[in-house]
Write an enzyme that holds these catalytic residues in place. Structure first.
Site, mmCIF file in Angstrom:
data_model
loop_
_atom_site.group_PDB
_atom_site.id
_atom_site.type_symbol
_atom_site.label_atom_id
_atom_site.label_comp_id
_atom_site.label_asym_id
_atom_site.label_seq_id
_atom_site.Cartn_x
_atom_site.Cartn_y
_atom_site.Cartn_z
ATOM 1 N N TYR A 17 -2.078 -0.897 10.230
ATOM 2 C CA TYR A 17 -2.199 -1.228 8.799
ATOM 3 C C TYR A 17 -0.937 -0.774 8.057
ATOM 4 C CZ TYR A 17 -3.917 -1.306 3.978
ATOM 5 O OH TYR A 17 -4.059 -1.544 2.631
ATOM 6 N N SER A 76 0.868 -1.176 0.000
ATOM 7 C CA SER A 76 0.000 0.000 0.000
ATOM 8 C C SER A 76 0.905 1.226 0.000
ATOM 9 C CB SER A 76 -0.840 -0.013 1.287
ATOM 10 O OG SER A 76 -1.447 1.237 1.491
HETATM 11 P P1 NAP Z 1 -11.486 -6.112 0.559
HETATM 12 O O1 NAP Z 1 -12.455 -5.810 -0.530
HETATM 13 O O2 NAP Z 1 -11.831 -5.775 1.965
HETATM 14 O O3 NAP Z 1 -11.120 -7.659 0.453
HETATM 15 C C1 NAP Z 1 -10.275 -8.234 1.403
HETATM 16 C C2 NAP Z 1 -10.303 -9.744 1.229
HETATM 17 O O4 NAP Z 1 -9.545 -10.314 2.313
HETATM 18 C C3 NAP Z 1 -11.715 -10.332 1.343
HETATM 19 O O5 NAP Z 1 -11.809 -11.458 0.504
HETATM 20 C C4 NAP Z 1 -11.770 -10.739 2.803
HETATM 21 O O6 NAP Z 1 -12.717 -11.747 3.111
HETATM 22 C C5 NAP Z 1 -10.355 -11.276 2.989
HETATM 23 N N1 NAP Z 1 -10.021 -11.376 4.403
HETATM 24 C C6 NAP Z 1 -10.008 -10.388 5.322
HETATM 25 N N2 NAP Z 1 -9.739 -10.900 6.531
HETATM 26 C C7 NAP Z 1 -9.571 -12.238 6.366
HETATM 27 C C8 NAP Z 1 -9.289 -13.322 7.252
HETATM 28 N N3 NAP Z 1 -9.163 -13.145 8.566
HETATM 29 N N4 NAP Z 1 -9.192 -14.557 6.745
HETATM 30 C C9 NAP Z 1 -9.361 -14.772 5.414
HETATM 31 N N5 NAP Z 1 -9.650 -13.816 4.526
HETATM 32 C C10 NAP Z 1 -9.747 -12.550 5.011
HETATM 33 O O7 NAP Z 1 -10.082 -5.406 0.310
HETATM 34 P P2 NAP Z 1 -9.333 -4.940 -1.044
HETATM 35 O O8 NAP Z 1 -9.445 -3.477 -1.102
HETATM 36 O O9 NAP Z 1 -9.732 -5.784 -2.185
HETATM 37 O O10 NAP Z 1 -7.822 -5.246 -0.608
HETATM 38 C C11 NAP Z 1 -7.025 -6.224 -1.224
HETATM 39 C C12 NAP Z 1 -5.568 -5.916 -0.903
HETATM 40 O O11 NAP Z 1 -5.201 -4.666 -1.496
HETATM 41 C C13 NAP Z 1 -5.274 -5.777 0.583
HETATM 42 O O12 NAP Z 1 -4.014 -6.361 0.866
HETATM 43 C C14 NAP Z 1 -5.212 -4.282 0.796
HETATM 44 O O13 NAP Z 1 -4.423 -3.949 1.900
HETATM 45 C C15 NAP Z 1 -4.604 -3.844 -0.511
HETATM 46 N N6 NAP Z 1 -4.864 -2.430 -0.839
HETATM 47 C C16 NAP Z 1 -6.107 -2.007 -1.130
HETATM 48 C C17 NAP Z 1 -6.316 -0.669 -1.462
HETATM 49 C C18 NAP Z 1 -7.684 -0.129 -1.779
HETATM 50 O O14 NAP Z 1 -7.817 1.099 -1.980
HETATM 51 N N7 NAP Z 1 -8.711 -0.960 -1.877
HETATM 52 C C19 NAP Z 1 -5.224 0.221 -1.506
HETATM 53 C C20 NAP Z 1 -3.947 -0.249 -1.204
HETATM 54 C C21 NAP Z 1 -3.777 -1.595 -0.888
HETATM 55 P P3 NAP Z 1 -14.289 -11.386 3.402
HETATM 56 O O15 NAP Z 1 -14.917 -11.306 2.028
HETATM 57 O O16 NAP Z 1 -14.756 -12.525 4.206
HETATM 58 O O17 NAP Z 1 -14.297 -10.065 4.131
#
Ligand code: NAP
Length: 250
Positions: A171, A158
Protein backbone atom coordinates in the site's frame (compact mmCIF):
# COMPACT_ATOMS: atom_id res chain seq x y z
CA UNK A 1 -4.96 36.74 -1.54
CA UNK A 2 -3.91 33.12 -2.14
CA UNK A 3 -6.41 30.33 -1.51
CA UNK A 4 -5.76 27.65 1.15
CA UNK A 5 -7.04 24.40 -0.47
CA UNK A 6 -7.65 22.72 2.93
CA UNK A 7 -10.22 25.31 3.92
CA UNK A 8 -11.50 26.16 0.43
CA UNK A 9 -15.12 27.22 0.58
CA UNK A 10 -16.75 26.03 -2.63
CA UNK A 11 -19.25 28.55 -4.00
CA UNK A 12 -22.65 27.25 -5.16
CA UNK A 13 -22.62 26.10 -8.79
CA UNK A 14 -18.79 25.75 -8.67
CA UNK A 15 -18.89 22.64 -10.85
CA UNK A 16 -21.89 23.47 -13.06
CA UNK A 17 -21.40 21.92 -16.55
CA UNK A 18 -18.30 19.98 -15.47
CA UNK A 19 -18.28 16.26 -16.26
CA UNK A 20 -16.34 14.43 -13.56
CA UNK A 21 -15.47 10.76 -13.10
CA UNK A 22 -14.70 9.66 -9.54
CA UNK A 23 -13.24 6.17 -9.21
CA UNK A 24 -14.34 4.20 -6.17
CA UNK A 25 -17.42 6.36 -5.63
CA UNK A 26 -19.53 3.55 -4.21
CA UNK A 27 -18.23 4.24 -0.70
CA UNK A 28 -16.01 6.32 1.57
CA UNK A 29 -14.35 9.50 0.34
CA UNK A 30 -15.26 8.85 -3.31
CA UNK A 31 -18.96 8.58 -2.47
CA UNK A 32 -18.86 11.75 -0.35
CA UNK A 33 -17.05 13.61 -3.14
CA UNK A 34 -19.53 12.42 -5.79
CA UNK A 35 -22.47 13.63 -3.70
CA UNK A 36 -20.90 17.03 -2.91
CA UNK A 37 -19.67 17.64 -6.47
CA UNK A 38 -23.11 16.75 -7.86
CA UNK A 39 -24.71 19.18 -5.40
CA UNK A 40 -22.36 21.83 -6.82
CA UNK A 41 -23.67 21.12 -10.31
CA UNK A 42 -21.27 18.48 -11.67
CA UNK A 43 -22.39 15.74 -14.02
CA UNK A 44 -20.90 12.81 -12.13
CA UNK A 45 -19.79 9.50 -13.55
CA UNK A 46 -19.87 7.09 -10.64
CA UNK A 47 -17.30 4.34 -10.87
CA UNK A 48 -16.90 1.16 -8.87
CA UNK A 49 -17.17 -2.61 -9.00
CA UNK A 50 -20.41 -3.17 -7.06
CA UNK A 51 -23.51 -2.28 -9.07
CA UNK A 52 -25.88 -2.30 -6.09
CA UNK A 53 -23.72 0.12 -4.08
CA UNK A 54 -23.31 2.39 -7.11
CA UNK A 55 -27.07 2.40 -7.75
CA UNK A 56 -27.63 3.46 -4.15
CA UNK A 57 -25.28 6.45 -4.59
CA UNK A 58 -26.91 7.17 -7.95
CA UNK A 59 -30.31 7.38 -6.24
CA UNK A 60 -28.95 9.61 -3.47
CA UNK A 61 -27.63 12.04 -6.11
CA UNK A 62 -30.83 11.83 -8.16
CA UNK A 63 -32.72 12.90 -5.03
CA UNK A 64 -30.61 16.08 -4.68
CA UNK A 65 -32.30 19.20 -5.88
CA UNK A 66 -30.76 20.58 -9.11
CA UNK A 67 -27.99 17.93 -9.31
CA UNK A 68 -27.55 16.51 -12.82
CA UNK A 69 -28.47 12.82 -13.03
CA UNK A 70 -25.26 10.77 -12.66
CA UNK A 71 -24.05 7.92 -14.85
CA UNK A 72 -22.60 4.64 -13.65
CA UNK A 73 -19.44 2.95 -14.95
CA UNK A 74 -18.79 -0.53 -13.60
CA UNK A 75 -15.18 -1.66 -13.98
CA UNK A 76 -13.39 -3.93 -11.53
CA UNK A 77 -9.90 -2.44 -11.42
CA UNK A 78 -8.44 -5.73 -10.19
CA UNK A 79 -9.47 -7.65 -13.31
CA UNK A 80 -10.16 -5.13 -16.11
CA UNK A 81 -8.21 -5.63 -19.34
CA UNK A 82 -7.48 -3.22 -22.21
CA UNK A 83 -10.76 -4.08 -23.89
CA UNK A 84 -12.70 -3.08 -20.75
CA UNK A 85 -10.85 0.25 -20.47
CA UNK A 86 -11.28 1.02 -24.16
CA UNK A 87 -14.96 0.20 -24.09
CA UNK A 88 -15.41 2.44 -21.03
CA UNK A 89 -13.65 5.29 -22.87
CA UNK A 90 -15.72 4.71 -26.04
CA UNK A 91 -18.99 4.71 -24.09
CA UNK A 92 -18.09 7.90 -22.22
CA UNK A 93 -16.89 9.61 -25.41
CA UNK A 94 -20.17 8.76 -27.08
CA UNK A 95 -22.30 9.91 -24.13
CA UNK A 96 -20.36 13.02 -23.07
CA UNK A 97 -17.69 13.87 -25.67
CA UNK A 98 -15.33 15.32 -23.06
CA UNK A 99 -14.20 14.88 -19.47
CA UNK A 100 -13.45 17.88 -17.22
CA UNK A 101 -12.38 16.02 -14.09
CA UNK A 102 -10.90 12.62 -13.29
CA UNK A 103 -10.42 11.68 -9.63
CA UNK A 104 -8.38 8.53 -9.03
CA UNK A 105 -9.72 7.62 -5.61
CA UNK A 106 -10.33 3.83 -5.63
CA UNK A 107 -7.72 1.79 -3.79
CA UNK A 108 -7.25 -1.21 -1.56
CA UNK A 109 -5.11 -1.39 1.54
CA UNK A 110 -4.04 -5.06 1.35
CA UNK A 111 -2.16 -6.89 4.06
CA UNK A 112 -0.21 -5.07 6.72
CA UNK A 113 2.83 -7.32 7.06
CA UNK A 114 6.57 -6.81 7.15
CA UNK A 115 8.24 -6.94 3.74
CA UNK A 116 9.91 -10.22 4.82
CA UNK A 117 6.50 -11.88 5.11
CA UNK A 118 4.53 -9.99 2.46
CA UNK A 119 2.67 -12.29 0.07
CA UNK A 120 3.79 -11.74 -3.56
CA UNK A 121 0.31 -12.26 -5.04
CA UNK A 122 -1.18 -9.73 -2.63
CA UNK A 123 1.66 -7.34 -3.52
CA UNK A 124 0.80 -7.52 -7.21
CA UNK A 125 -2.90 -7.07 -6.53
CA UNK A 126 -2.40 -3.91 -4.47
CA UNK A 127 0.05 -2.42 -6.98
CA UNK A 128 -2.32 -3.30 -9.81
CA UNK A 129 -5.48 -1.77 -8.32
CA UNK A 130 -3.74 1.26 -6.81
CA UNK A 131 -1.26 2.16 -9.56
CA UNK A 132 -1.50 0.22 -12.83
CA UNK A 133 -5.27 0.71 -13.07
CA UNK A 134 -4.87 4.49 -12.59
CA UNK A 135 -2.28 4.50 -15.39
CA UNK A 136 -4.53 2.47 -17.72
CA UNK A 137 -7.60 4.59 -17.01
CA UNK A 138 -5.69 7.86 -17.41
CA UNK A 139 -4.27 6.71 -20.72
CA UNK A 140 -7.64 5.86 -22.29
CA UNK A 141 -9.34 8.98 -20.92
CA UNK A 142 -6.68 11.58 -21.85
CA UNK A 143 -8.17 12.20 -25.33
CA UNK A 144 -11.52 13.07 -23.69
CA UNK A 145 -9.80 15.32 -21.19
CA UNK A 146 -8.08 17.13 -24.06
CA UNK A 147 -11.56 18.06 -25.32
CA UNK A 148 -12.26 20.00 -22.07
CA UNK A 149 -11.43 23.69 -21.60
CA UNK A 150 -10.06 23.35 -18.06
CA UNK A 151 -9.33 19.67 -17.36
CA UNK A 152 -8.10 18.46 -13.97
CA UNK A 153 -6.80 15.07 -12.83
CA UNK A 154 -6.48 14.25 -9.13
CA UNK A 155 -4.58 11.27 -7.78
CA UNK A 156 -5.01 10.08 -4.19
CA UNK A 157 -1.98 9.59 -2.02
CA UNK A 158 -1.43 8.88 1.67
CA UNK A 159 0.97 9.87 4.45
CA UNK A 160 2.70 6.50 3.95
CA UNK A 161 3.21 7.44 0.29
CA UNK A 162 5.38 10.37 1.35
CA UNK A 163 7.44 8.75 4.13
CA UNK A 164 7.70 4.96 4.28
CA UNK A 165 6.39 3.26 7.41
CA UNK A 166 6.92 -0.30 8.68
CA UNK A 167 4.23 -2.89 7.86
CA UNK A 168 2.42 -0.76 5.29
CA UNK A 169 3.92 -2.94 2.53
CA UNK A 170 2.54 -2.67 -1.00
CA UNK A 171 0.00 0.00 0.00
CA UNK A 172 2.75 2.46 0.99
CA UNK A 173 4.82 1.65 -2.09
CA UNK A 174 1.75 2.00 -4.34
CA UNK A 175 1.14 5.49 -2.93
CA UNK A 176 4.77 6.52 -3.58
CA UNK A 177 4.20 5.30 -7.15
CA UNK A 178 0.96 7.26 -7.34
CA UNK A 179 2.78 10.44 -6.34
CA UNK A 180 5.34 9.62 -9.07
CA UNK A 181 2.68 9.02 -11.71
CA UNK A 182 1.04 12.32 -10.83
CA UNK A 183 4.35 14.22 -11.06
CA UNK A 184 5.41 12.63 -14.36
CA UNK A 185 2.02 13.31 -15.97
CA UNK A 186 1.96 16.89 -14.63
CA UNK A 187 5.42 17.54 -16.06
CA UNK A 188 4.42 16.12 -19.45
CA UNK A 189 1.52 18.60 -19.56
CA UNK A 190 3.27 21.58 -18.01
CA UNK A 191 2.77 23.69 -21.14
CA UNK A 192 -0.84 22.63 -21.71
CA UNK A 193 -4.18 23.22 -20.04
CA UNK A 194 -4.35 19.89 -18.16
CA UNK A 195 -3.74 20.18 -14.40
CA UNK A 196 -2.51 17.10 -12.53
CA UNK A 197 -2.23 17.01 -8.75
CA UNK A 198 -2.25 14.63 -5.82
CA UNK A 199 -4.19 14.79 -2.53
CA UNK A 200 -3.51 12.99 0.73
CA UNK A 201 -6.91 12.94 2.47
CA UNK A 202 -5.36 11.99 5.84
CA UNK A 203 -6.94 9.66 8.38
CA UNK A 204 -10.64 9.48 7.49
CA UNK A 205 -13.53 7.44 8.91
CA UNK A 206 -14.08 4.91 6.09
CA UNK A 207 -14.11 1.13 5.67
CA UNK A 208 -10.48 1.26 4.54
CA UNK A 209 -9.32 3.03 7.69
CA UNK A 210 -11.31 0.75 9.95
CA UNK A 211 -9.93 -2.30 8.12
CA UNK A 212 -6.37 -1.06 8.70
CA UNK A 213 -7.05 0.03 12.31
CA UNK A 214 -9.95 -2.05 13.67
CA UNK A 215 -9.42 -0.77 17.23
CA UNK A 216 -9.40 2.90 16.19
CA UNK A 217 -11.77 5.26 18.02
CA UNK A 218 -14.04 6.31 15.13
CA UNK A 219 -15.02 9.52 16.88
CA UNK A 220 -11.44 10.84 16.65
CA UNK A 221 -11.46 10.64 12.85
CA UNK A 222 -12.73 13.17 10.34
CA UNK A 223 -15.66 11.96 8.29
CA UNK A 224 -15.39 11.68 4.48
CA UNK A 225 -17.45 14.87 4.15
CA UNK A 226 -14.82 16.82 6.08
CA UNK A 227 -11.84 16.22 3.76
CA UNK A 228 -13.35 17.36 0.46
CA UNK A 229 -12.22 21.00 0.28
CA UNK A 230 -8.98 20.47 -1.73
CA UNK A 231 -10.74 18.10 -4.15
CA UNK A 232 -13.39 20.74 -4.92
CA UNK A 233 -10.71 23.40 -5.22
CA UNK A 234 -8.72 21.34 -7.74
CA UNK A 235 -11.83 20.36 -9.74
CA UNK A 236 -13.10 23.92 -10.15
CA UNK A 237 -11.78 27.01 -11.96
CA UNK A 238 -10.20 28.63 -8.87
CA UNK A 239 -7.19 26.28 -9.16
CA UNK A 240 -6.33 27.22 -12.76
CA UNK A 241 -2.54 27.08 -13.18
CA UNK A 242 -2.02 24.79 -10.17
CA UNK A 243 -0.32 21.59 -11.30
CA UNK A 244 2.31 19.10 -10.14
CA UNK A 245 1.43 19.63 -6.49
CA UNK A 246 0.77 17.24 -3.65
CA UNK A 247 -1.75 18.64 -1.19
CA UNK A 248 -2.98 17.56 2.23
CA UNK A 249 -6.66 17.60 3.10
CA UNK A 250 -5.94 17.74 6.83
P1 NAP B 1 -12.98 2.91 0.97
O1 NAP B 1 -14.07 3.45 1.84
O2 NAP B 1 -12.51 1.52 1.18
O3 NAP B 1 -13.44 3.10 -0.54
C1 NAP B 1 -12.64 2.61 -1.57
C2 NAP B 1 -13.42 2.69 -2.87
O4 NAP B 1 -12.62 2.04 -3.88
C3 NAP B 1 -14.74 1.92 -2.82
O5 NAP B 1 -15.68 2.58 -3.64
C4 NAP B 1 -14.35 0.58 -3.41
O6 NAP B 1 -15.42 -0.17 -3.96
C5 NAP B 1 -13.41 1.03 -4.52
N1 NAP B 1 -12.59 -0.08 -4.99
C6 NAP B 1 -11.75 -0.85 -4.27
N2 NAP B 1 -11.26 -1.82 -5.05
C7 NAP B 1 -11.80 -1.66 -6.28
C8 NAP B 1 -11.70 -2.37 -7.52
N3 NAP B 1 -10.96 -3.47 -7.64
N4 NAP B 1 -12.39 -1.93 -8.57
C9 NAP B 1 -13.19 -0.83 -8.46
N5 NAP B 1 -13.36 -0.13 -7.34
C10 NAP B 1 -12.65 -0.55 -6.25
O7 NAP B 1 -11.67 3.80 1.05
P2 NAP B 1 -11.44 5.36 1.39
O8 NAP B 1 -10.89 5.43 2.75
O9 NAP B 1 -12.62 6.16 1.00
O10 NAP B 1 -10.21 5.65 0.40
C11 NAP B 1 -10.29 6.51 -0.70
C12 NAP B 1 -8.87 6.90 -1.09
O11 NAP B 1 -8.26 7.65 -0.03
C13 NAP B 1 -7.94 5.72 -1.35
O12 NAP B 1 -7.10 6.01 -2.45
C14 NAP B 1 -7.13 5.62 -0.08
O13 NAP B 1 -5.89 5.01 -0.30
C15 NAP B 1 -7.01 7.08 0.28
N6 NAP B 1 -6.71 7.32 1.70
C16 NAP B 1 -7.61 7.03 2.65
C17 NAP B 1 -7.31 7.29 3.99
C18 NAP B 1 -8.28 6.98 5.10
O14 NAP B 1 -7.91 7.15 6.28
N7 NAP B 1 -9.50 6.56 4.81
C19 NAP B 1 -6.07 7.86 4.33
C20 NAP B 1 -5.15 8.15 3.32
C21 NAP B 1 -5.50 7.89 2.00
P3 NAP B 1 -16.37 -1.12 -3.03
O15 NAP B 1 -17.41 -0.18 -2.45
O16 NAP B 1 -16.92 -2.10 -3.98
O17 NAP B 1 -15.47 -1.72 -1.97
Amino acid sequence: MSIEPKTYNAPPELLRDRIILVTGSSDGIGRALALRAAALGAQIILHGRNVKKLEKVHDEIAALEAAPRPSIAVVDLATANNVAYESLADNLAEEFGRLDGLVHNAAIVGDRFAIAQYDAVQWQRVMHVNVTASFALTQVLLPMMNQAADPSIIFTSSSVGRVGRAFWGAYAVSKFATEGLSQVLADEHREGKLRVNCINPGATRTNMRLEAFPAQDRDLLKGPDEVLAPYLYLLGPDSKGITGQSLNAQ
